[in-house]
Design a protein around this motif. Structure first.
Motif, PDB file in Angstrom:
ATOM      1  N   ALA A  98      -3.536 -13.136  52.748  1.00  0.00           N
ATOM      2  CA  ALA A  98      -4.174 -11.855  53.050  1.00  0.00           C
ATOM      3  C   ALA A  98      -3.771 -10.785  52.049  1.00  0.00           C
ATOM      4  N   GLY A  99      -2.633 -10.994  51.383  1.00  0.00           N
ATOM      5  CA  GLY A  99      -2.135 -10.003  50.427  1.00  0.00           C
ATOM      6  C   GLY A  99      -1.156  -9.034  51.047  1.00  0.00           C
ATOM      7  N   THR A 103       1.287  -6.879  48.628  1.00  0.00           N
ATOM      8  CA  THR A 103       1.050  -5.429  48.631  1.00  0.00           C
ATOM      9  C   THR A 103       2.308  -4.670  48.990  1.00  0.00           C
ATOM     10  N   LEU A 104       3.051  -5.172  49.982  1.00  0.00           N
ATOM     11  CA  LEU A 104       4.305  -4.528  50.359  1.00  0.00           C
ATOM     12  C   LEU A 104       5.293  -4.551  49.205  1.00  0.00           C
ATOM     13  N   HIS A 243      -3.966  -4.697  48.005  1.00  0.00           N
ATOM     14  CA  HIS A 243      -4.925  -3.758  48.604  1.00  0.00           C
ATOM     15  C   HIS A 243      -4.217  -3.054  49.762  1.00  0.00           C
ATOM     16  N   GLY A 244      -4.399  -1.760  49.874  1.00  0.00           N
ATOM     17  CA  GLY A 244      -3.722  -1.006  50.924  1.00  0.00           C
ATOM     18  C   GLY A 244      -4.015  -1.504  52.312  1.00  0.00           C
ATOM     19  N   TYR A 245      -5.260  -1.943  52.568  1.00  0.00           N
ATOM     20  CA  TYR A 245      -5.629  -2.368  53.922  1.00  0.00           C
ATOM     21  C   TYR A 245      -4.955  -3.671  54.347  1.00  0.00           C
ATOM     22  N   THR A 246      -4.380  -4.395  53.384  1.00  0.00           N
ATOM     23  CA  THR A 246      -3.739  -5.661  53.742  1.00  0.00           C
ATOM     24  C   THR A 246      -2.425  -5.462  54.499  1.00  0.00           C
ATOM     25  N   LEU A 247      -1.964  -4.225  54.613  1.00  0.00           N
ATOM     26  CA  LEU A 247      -0.740  -3.953  55.370  1.00  0.00           C
ATOM     27  C   LEU A 247      -1.001  -3.910  56.880  1.00  0.00           C
TER      28      LEU A 247
END
Length: 470
Positions: A98-99, A103-104, A243-247
């Motif tokens: 998912a990333g 991303t983190l 991607h920011g939304y992957t958090l």
């Protein structure tokens, strides 16, 4: 002494404490020689000891069927951990594809500052260690990078290594993805997130004190080159996973954990969220998903991600097999030692001394620490100490979450401080810094042990058996 008596009722042999102590010492010595001297994996050492105990039981005229039942009962006592590891393997794969974890890591690099380099190393390895649930992976990837950056910054490599070890093991200890955290919770029969919440009493003060120390030790390194950090960020961007939304899956995980939802249900919900996000930026086939979930996520071929490629190639049910099998064998060993009367006799020998929480905490911590020093294996330090002294905590009216916290504070985070331990040998090799050199600067590790002993003797943060989780 009621709980200890019930424990003894399961034993098929009645032996004196001295005889039990002799057998226990022989077990530790044999495993120490085979694991340290012969460099056996712990599985072989435990099987070798099991064979010896089976022969001893046969000599004492105990049927194999009864000994097998004892081993099986030991496995059943920790079956929760064995099941949980399957879901953790799936979760890590889902968060990678998912990333979420890449991303983190990417945003975590924003914490690096030349002015507070040691503190930055501690904080970032802590965040990443928590995200991936592996202290050794964190040390082998980010740790190596920080050692290299430290050289460019003219930083003390021993302090850098101490910061990396402190952060990595903080993250490992507090991560729901960590195998040691899952073992500690399951061995005493409590929920994973209940265990993590209870560890905050010792872990957060140790974290804050450690952060302050590294902030004080940090020098002004404004002129240093941060090219290494930028290279990591560039490689992460090239993966196509940032991607920011992957958090969002981490948010789901955190909310459900705070609401005290069972760990399995929390992990399932997080996996489903991660899967939905995966299809936003990529379209893996069903066969690819199956491969990722079993063997772990792997970046697309043809993209050179350098060290980042190693960092994000993780997860899968397959990655849990090593841990699951050692847990099964160690639980079998505990069950057999109980059936043969070794553990009950040891408890009977020290039971008159363990009359309060302070003495019980000290004994559990000393056992976990001693196994780390003598054998160098953190899994066994958790399993043997937790199995042996759980009846003592029950008799004292203490909740089992107290013992799971103690074995983590004296077992998990102490292993990297032992030069001949599994973690110590690995970390010194990958970082190029000897254990004896970074040991004085691994502040978080021995602060955790110190705080658990202080709280044990003062009674602070210890919960009674009838109390609800805080």
């Amino acid at each position: 002494m009621k709980k200890e008596e019930e424990h003894m009722d399961k034993a098929l042999l009645r032996m004196r404490p001295r005889e039990a102590l002799l057998i226990a010492v022989m077990v530790v010595v044999v495993m120490g020689i085979t694991m340290i001297g012969f460099e056996w994996v712990p599985h072989l050492s435990v099987i070798f000891v099991l064979c010896g105990l089976l022969v001893f039981g046969k000599y004492k005229k105990i049927s194999f069927k009864n000994m097998q039942s004892g081993m099986a009962s030991g496995v059943v006592s920790g079956i929760g951990a064995i099941y949980l590891f399957f879901f953790i393997g799936l979760l890590v794969s889902a968060l990678m594809m998912a990333g979420s974890i890449p991303t983190l890591i990417y945003y975590g690099f924003e914490l690096i500052s030349p002015k507070i380099f040691y503190l930055s190393a501690f904080l970032l390895t802590g965040i990443i260690g928590m995200a991936i649930g592996s202290s050794l992976t964190t040390c082998a990837t980010l740790g190596v990078a920080f050692i290299g950056m430290g050289s460019a910054f003219a930083a003390n490599p021993a302090i850098v290594a101490g910061a990396v070890v402190s952060g990595a093991f903080f993250g490992d200890k507090m991560s729901p993805l960590s195998d040691t955290t899952s073992i500690a919770a399951s061995i005493v029969g409590i929920d994973l997130f209940e265990h993590i919440r209870n560890m905050m009493y010792t872990t957060l003060p140790a974290f804050v004190i450690t952060a302050i120390i590294f902030w004080i030790l940090s020098g002004n390194l404004n002129s240093a080159d941060l090219a290494g950090v930028q290279a990591f960020k560039t490689q992460l961007e090239a993966s196509g996973l940032v991607h920011g939304y992957t958090l969002l899956p981490f948010f789901v995980l955190l909310v459900l954990a705070i609401k005290k939802v069972n760990a399995i249900y929390t992990i399932i919900a997080t996996i489903l969220t991660a899967l939905l996000i995966t299809f936003i930026h990529s379209s893996p086939s069903i066969s690819q998903l199956g491969s990722y979930f079993f063997t772990g996520y792997k970046p697309n071929e043809g993209v050179d991600l350098g060290e980042v490629g190693k960092l994000i190639s993780r997860g899968g049910i397959n990655s849990m097999f090593f841990t699951q099998t050692i847990v099964i064998l160690a639980l079998s060993l505990g069950g057999l030692l109980n059936t043969l009367g070794v553990l009950p006799a040891l408890l009977a020998g020290v039971g008159h001394v363990l009359t309060n929480a302070g003495r019980a905490t000290f004994t559990v911590a000393a056992t976990s620490l001693g196994i780390n020093v003598l054998i160098g294996e953190q899994y066994l330090s958790l399993l043997l100490a937790g199995n042996t002294f759980k009846p003592v905590y029950e008799r004292l009216g203490l909740h089992p979450r107290n013992i799971s916290r103690t074995v983590e504070d004296a077992g998990t985070v102490i292993n990297p401080l032992v030069p001949w331990s599994v973690c110590g040998v690995f970390i010194s090799n990958v970082l190029g810094v000897q254990v004896i050199d970074y040991l004085p600067y691994a502040f978080f590790c021995y602060l955790s042990l110190t705080l658990t002993l202080v709280f044990g003797f003062t009674g602070l943060t210890l919960s009674k058996a009838e109390e609800e989780p805080t």
